[in-house]
Scaffold this motif. Structure first.
Motif, PDB file in Angstrom:
ATOM      1  N   VAL A  45       0.643  -1.245  -0.017  1.00  0.00           N
ATOM      2  CA  VAL A  45       0.045  -0.082  -0.001  1.00  0.00           C
ATOM      3  C   VAL A  45       0.887   1.404   0.154  1.00  0.00           C
ATOM      4  CG1 VAL A  45      -2.049  -1.035   1.060  1.00  0.00           C
ATOM      5  CG2 VAL A  45      -0.318  -0.054   2.436  1.00  0.00           C
ATOM      6  N   ALA A  46       2.074   1.260   0.635  1.00  0.00           N
ATOM      7  CA  ALA A  46       2.938   2.325   0.476  1.00  0.00           C
ATOM      8  C   ALA A  46       3.339   2.908  -0.713  1.00  0.00           C
ATOM      9  CB  ALA A  46       4.366   2.255   1.502  1.00  0.00           C
ATOM     10  N   LYS A  47       3.491   1.753  -1.706  1.00  0.00           N
ATOM     11  CA  LYS A  47       3.728   1.994  -3.245  1.00  0.00           C
ATOM     12  C   LYS A  47       2.382   2.459  -3.777  1.00  0.00           C
ATOM     13  CE  LYS A  47       8.034  -0.565  -2.961  1.00  0.00           C
ATOM     14  NZ  LYS A  47       9.001   0.579  -2.973  1.00  0.00           N
ATOM     15  N   GLY A  48       1.275   2.467  -3.325  1.00  0.00           N
ATOM     16  CA  GLY A  48      -0.061   2.384  -3.952  1.00  0.00           C
ATOM     17  C   GLY A  48      -0.818   1.492  -4.415  1.00  0.00           C
ATOM     18  N   GLU A  49      -0.419   0.129  -4.029  1.00  0.00           N
ATOM     19  CA  GLU A  49      -1.031  -1.031  -4.412  1.00  0.00           C
ATOM     20  C   GLU A  49      -2.253  -1.707  -3.433  1.00  0.00           C
ATOM     21  OE1 GLU A  49       0.593  -5.667  -4.416  1.00  0.00           O
ATOM     22  OE2 GLU A  49       1.835  -4.652  -5.422  1.00  0.00           O
ATOM     23  N   PHE A  50      -3.319  -1.238  -3.771  1.00  0.00           N
ATOM     24  CA  PHE A  50      -4.344  -1.470  -2.789  1.00  0.00           C
ATOM     25  C   PHE A  50      -5.440  -2.803  -3.652  1.00  0.00           C
ATOM     26  CE2 PHE A  50      -3.073   2.375  -1.120  1.00  0.00           C
ATOM     27  CZ  PHE A  50      -3.478   2.490   0.062  1.00  0.00           C
ATOM     28  N   PRO A  51      -6.076  -3.649  -2.533  1.00  0.00           N
ATOM     29  CA  PRO A  51      -7.016  -4.363  -3.295  1.00  0.00           C
ATOM     30  C   PRO A  51      -8.342  -3.977  -3.908  1.00  0.00           C
ATOM     31  CG  PRO A  51      -7.401  -4.467  -0.740  1.00  0.00           C
ATOM     32  CD  PRO A  51      -5.929  -3.521  -1.398  1.00  0.00           C
ATOM     33  N   ASP A  52      -8.487  -4.251  -4.974  1.00  0.00           N
ATOM     34  CA  ASP A  52      -9.720  -3.887  -5.647  1.00  0.00           C
ATOM     35  C   ASP A  52     -10.991  -4.339  -4.709  1.00  0.00           C
ATOM     36  OD1 ASP A  52      -8.353  -3.337  -7.791  1.00  0.00           O
ATOM     37  OD2 ASP A  52      -8.609  -5.267  -8.703  1.00  0.00           O
ATOM     38  N   GLU A  53     -11.941  -3.162  -4.874  1.00  0.00           N
ATOM     39  CA  GLU A  53     -13.141  -3.050  -4.014  1.00  0.00           C
ATOM     40  C   GLU A  53     -13.647  -4.592  -4.084  1.00  0.00           C
ATOM     41  OE1 GLU A  53     -16.715   0.003  -3.415  1.00  0.00           O
ATOM     42  OE2 GLU A  53     -14.742   0.579  -4.088  1.00  0.00           O
ATOM     43  N   ASN A  54     -13.923  -5.124  -5.343  1.00  0.00           N
ATOM     44  CA  ASN A  54     -14.593  -6.557  -5.485  1.00  0.00           C
ATOM     45  C   ASN A  54     -13.725  -7.466  -4.680  1.00  0.00           C
ATOM     46  OD1 ASN A  54     -12.549  -6.833  -7.472  1.00  0.00           O
ATOM     47  ND2 ASN A  54     -13.971  -6.999  -9.045  1.00  0.00           N
ATOM     48  N   GLU A  55     -12.316  -7.289  -4.510  1.00  0.00           N
ATOM     49  CA  GLU A  55     -11.473  -8.385  -3.858  1.00  0.00           C
ATOM     50  C   GLU A  55     -11.849  -8.343  -2.178  1.00  0.00           C
ATOM     51  OE1 GLU A  55      -7.463  -8.831  -5.640  1.00  0.00           O
ATOM     52  OE2 GLU A  55      -7.590  -6.765  -5.635  1.00  0.00           O
ATOM     53  N   ILE A  56     -12.128  -7.212  -1.786  1.00  0.00           N
ATOM     54  CA  ILE A  56     -11.924  -7.179  -0.340  1.00  0.00           C
ATOM     55  C   ILE A  56     -12.898  -8.356   0.305  1.00  0.00           C
ATOM     56  CG2 ILE A  56     -12.590  -5.891   1.728  1.00  0.00           C
ATOM     57  CD1 ILE A  56     -12.208  -2.979  -0.030  1.00  0.00           C
ATOM     58  N   ASP A  57     -13.997  -8.469   0.054  1.00  0.00           N
ATOM     59  CA  ASP A  57     -14.839  -9.411   0.635  1.00  0.00           C
ATOM     60  C   ASP A  57     -14.592 -10.928   0.587  1.00  0.00           C
ATOM     61  OD1 ASP A  57     -17.245  -9.655   2.228  1.00  0.00           O
ATOM     62  OD2 ASP A  57     -18.479 -10.878   0.459  1.00  0.00           O
ATOM     63  N   GLY A  58     -13.546 -11.215  -0.199  1.00  0.00           N
ATOM     64  CA  GLY A  58     -12.848 -12.508  -0.396  1.00  0.00           C
ATOM     65  C   GLY A  58     -11.937 -12.610   0.897  1.00  0.00           C
ATOM     66  N   TYR A  59     -11.318 -11.696   1.712  1.00  0.00           N
ATOM     67  CA  TYR A  59     -10.572 -11.932   2.608  1.00  0.00           C
ATOM     68  C   TYR A  59     -11.276 -12.052   4.191  1.00  0.00           C
ATOM     69  CZ  TYR A  59      -6.882 -10.735  -0.732  1.00  0.00           C
ATOM     70  OH  TYR A  59      -6.011 -10.943  -1.919  1.00  0.00           O
ATOM     71  N   ASP A  60     -10.641 -13.088   4.783  1.00  0.00           N
ATOM     72  CA  ASP A  60     -11.342 -13.309   6.369  1.00  0.00           C
ATOM     73  C   ASP A  60     -10.764 -12.045   7.437  1.00  0.00           C
ATOM     74  OD1 ASP A  60     -12.969 -15.580   6.210  1.00  0.00           O
ATOM     75  OD2 ASP A  60     -11.116 -16.372   5.046  1.00  0.00           O
ATOM     76  N   GLY A  61      -9.325 -11.653   6.817  1.00  0.00           N
ATOM     77  CA  GLY A  61      -8.757 -10.825   7.673  1.00  0.00           C
ATOM     78  C   GLY A  61      -7.621  -9.872   7.140  1.00  0.00           C
ATOM     79  N   PHE A  62      -7.129  -8.601   7.658  1.00  0.00           N
ATOM     80  CA  PHE A  62      -6.113  -8.100   7.202  1.00  0.00           C
ATOM     81  C   PHE A  62      -4.772  -7.840   8.276  1.00  0.00           C
ATOM     82  CE2 PHE A  62      -9.772  -7.565   4.314  1.00  0.00           C
ATOM     83  CZ  PHE A  62      -9.232  -7.264   3.424  1.00  0.00           C
ATOM     84  N   VAL A  63      -3.752  -7.661   7.800  1.00  0.00           N
ATOM     85  CA  VAL A  63      -2.717  -7.195   8.928  1.00  0.00           C
ATOM     86  C   VAL A  63      -2.183  -5.871   8.538  1.00  0.00           C
ATOM     87  CG1 VAL A  63      -0.637  -7.711  10.004  1.00  0.00           C
ATOM     88  CG2 VAL A  63      -2.336  -9.507   9.614  1.00  0.00           C
ATOM     89  N   ILE A  64      -1.945  -4.905   9.203  1.00  0.00           N
ATOM     90  CA  ILE A  64      -1.302  -3.462   8.849  1.00  0.00           C
ATOM     91  C   ILE A  64       0.136  -3.502   9.121  1.00  0.00           C
ATOM     92  CG2 ILE A  64      -1.626  -1.221   8.347  1.00  0.00           C
ATOM     93  CD1 ILE A  64      -4.507  -1.485   9.621  1.00  0.00           C
ATOM     94  N   THR A  65       0.968  -3.483   8.590  1.00  0.00           N
ATOM     95  CA  THR A  65       2.516  -3.577   9.169  1.00  0.00           C
ATOM     96  C   THR A  65       3.013  -2.143   9.635  1.00  0.00           C
ATOM     97  OG1 THR A  65       3.550  -2.864   7.136  1.00  0.00           O
ATOM     98  CG2 THR A  65       3.005  -5.128   7.343  1.00  0.00           C
ATOM     99  N   GLY A  66       4.193  -2.036  10.210  1.00  0.00           N
ATOM    100  CA  GLY A  66       4.640  -0.815  10.560  1.00  0.00           C
ATOM    101  C   GLY A  66       5.394  -0.148   9.387  1.00  0.00           C
ATOM    102  N   SER A  67       5.844   0.883   9.795  1.00  0.00           N
ATOM    103  CA  SER A  67       6.112   1.837   8.800  1.00  0.00           C
ATOM    104  C   SER A  67       7.206   2.991   9.144  1.00  0.00           C
ATOM    105  CB  SER A  67       5.096   2.580   7.920  1.00  0.00           C
ATOM    106  OG  SER A  67       5.195   3.494   6.966  1.00  0.00           O
ATOM    107  N   CYS A  68       8.007   3.626   8.229  1.00  0.00           N
ATOM    108  CA  CYS A  68       8.727   4.769   8.596  1.00  0.00           C
ATOM    109  C   CYS A  68       7.942   5.830   8.409  1.00  0.00           C
ATOM    110  CB  CYS A  68      10.087   4.776   7.486  1.00  0.00           C
ATOM    111  SG  CYS A  68      11.197   3.450   7.781  1.00  0.00           S
ATOM    112  N   ASN A  69       6.942   5.832   7.840  1.00  0.00           N
ATOM    113  CA  ASN A  69       6.004   7.238   7.624  1.00  0.00           C
ATOM    114  C   ASN A  69       5.070   7.401   8.987  1.00  0.00           C
ATOM    115  OD1 ASN A  69       6.376   5.912   4.878  1.00  0.00           O
ATOM    116  ND2 ASN A  69       5.591   8.038   4.367  1.00  0.00           N
ATOM    117  N   ASP A  70       5.009   8.645   9.027  1.00  0.00           N
ATOM    118  CA  ASP A  70       3.974   8.996  10.327  1.00  0.00           C
ATOM    119  C   ASP A  70       2.390   8.704   9.892  1.00  0.00           C
ATOM    120  OD1 ASP A  70       6.242  10.107  11.446  1.00  0.00           O
ATOM    121  OD2 ASP A  70       5.945  11.994  10.650  1.00  0.00           O
TER     122      ASP A  70
END
Length: 242
Positions: A45-70
Motif C-alpha cells: 500500500v505504501a507504493k499505491g498497491e491496494f486491493p480492488d473493491e471487489n476483492e475485499i470481501d474475499g478476505y477473512d482478515g487483514f494485517v497492517i504493518t509498521g512503517s517509517c512514515n507517520d
C-alpha cells in the motif's frame, strides 16, 4: 481453521537484510501467522498497491504493518489507506494493526495520534495487560514483554474502543474496537536480530543518536520478548478464536 484467506497491507520498504533472511516483512508476518491450508497475499500500500473493491470481501482478515512514515501524516497512500480501513470497519472485517498499523487504526476509528511525549521507545518493553475477557480466555499473564521501535503513539481513543494494555512509556499499547479491530503498538512479529539491524539503520540515517542506539541494543541483549504468547494472541484474534 484451514481455507481462510488473509492479506498483509505492507506499509514499509523491505530492508536488504529482512528481504534476504525472511523474504521481506511480508515473509516475517507469514512466518508468525500462517497456518496450514490458508492463503496469504500482500498489497504494498505504501507504493499505491491496494486491493480492488471487489476483492475485499474475499478476505477473512487483514494485517497492517509498521512503517517509517507517520500515521498522522496525509500522504496520498495514507489517506487512501484510511478510506480502506473505514470500509473494513463497516464490513466488520478482522483487522490487526502493528506499530504504524496500530496508530493508523486508531486514527481511522476517530482517535488522536501523534509524536510520543516520552520520545523514542526502542528495545524490549514490558507491557501491562488491563483486565479483559480475551486475556482470561487465552490464560495470559498480567504482563508481556514485546519488541518496540516507535516514536509516535495513539494519544486518545473514542469511547467505543477498549484500551487493553499500557507500559511505563506508552498509555495505549494495545486496544480493541468491537470484536474485529485490534491494535498493538509493539512488534510481536520481530526477532531480536531484525530489531538490531533496524537500530543500525536508524542510526545511519541520523534518526537516533549514538547513545540511544547503544542503550537500545543493551536492552535487546538483556531480555527476551514473549513471542509465543503474542503469536497466540494475534492468531486467535485474527482467526476468530476469541
Amino acid at each position: 481453521m484451514g481455507g481462510q484467506k488473509f492479506a498483509v497491507l505492507l506499509c514499509a520498504d523491505d530492508s536488504d537484510y529482512v528481504k534476504k533472511i525472511y523474504g521481506g516483512y511480508y515473509g516475517v508476518f507469514v512466518r508468525m501467522l500462517k497456518e496450514e491450508g490458508e492463503d496469504w497475499d500482500v498489497f504494498r500500500v505504501a507504493k499505491g498497491e491496494f486491493p480492488d473493491e471487489n476483492e475485499i470481501d474475499g478476505y477473512d482478515g487483514f494485517v497492517i504493518t509498521g512503517s517509517c512514515n507517520d500515521a498522522h501524516g496525509n500522504d496520498n497512500w495514507i489517506c487512501k489507506l484510511l478510506i480502506l480501513l473505514k470500509k473494513l470497519d463497516a464490513m466488520k472485517k478482522k483487522v490487526l494493526g502493528i506499530c504504524f498499523g496500530h496508530q493508523i487504526l486508531g486514527r481511522s476509528i476517530g482517535g488522536k495520534i501523534g509524536r510520543a511525549s516520552a520520545g523514542w521507545d526502542i528495545g524490549i518493553t514490558k507491557v501491562h495487560l488491563n483486565p479483559s475477557n480475551i486475556f482470561t480466555y487465552l490464560k495470559m499473564p498480567t504482563s508481556l514483554s514485546v519488541i518496540e521501535c516507535h516514536r509516535d503513539e495513539v494519544w486518545e481513543l473514542p469511547p467505543e474502543a477498549e484500551v487493553l494494555a499500557w507500559s511505563n512509556k506508552t498509555g495505549i499499547e494495545m486496544f480493541q474496537c468491537g470484536d474485529h479491530i485490534l491494535g498493538i503498538q509493539g512488534h510481536p512479529e520481530y526477532t531480536k536480530d531484525i530489531l538490531l539491524h533496524l537500530i543500525d539503520r536508524l542510526f545511519c540515517r541520523n534518526l537516533i543518536e549514538e547513545s540511544l542506539a547503544k542503550d537500545a541494543k543493551h536492552k535487546v541483549e538483556a531480555s527476551e520478548p514473549d513471542r509465543e504468547a503474542w503469536t497466540k494472541l494475534c492468531t486467535s484474534f485474527l482467526k476468530g478464536r476469541l
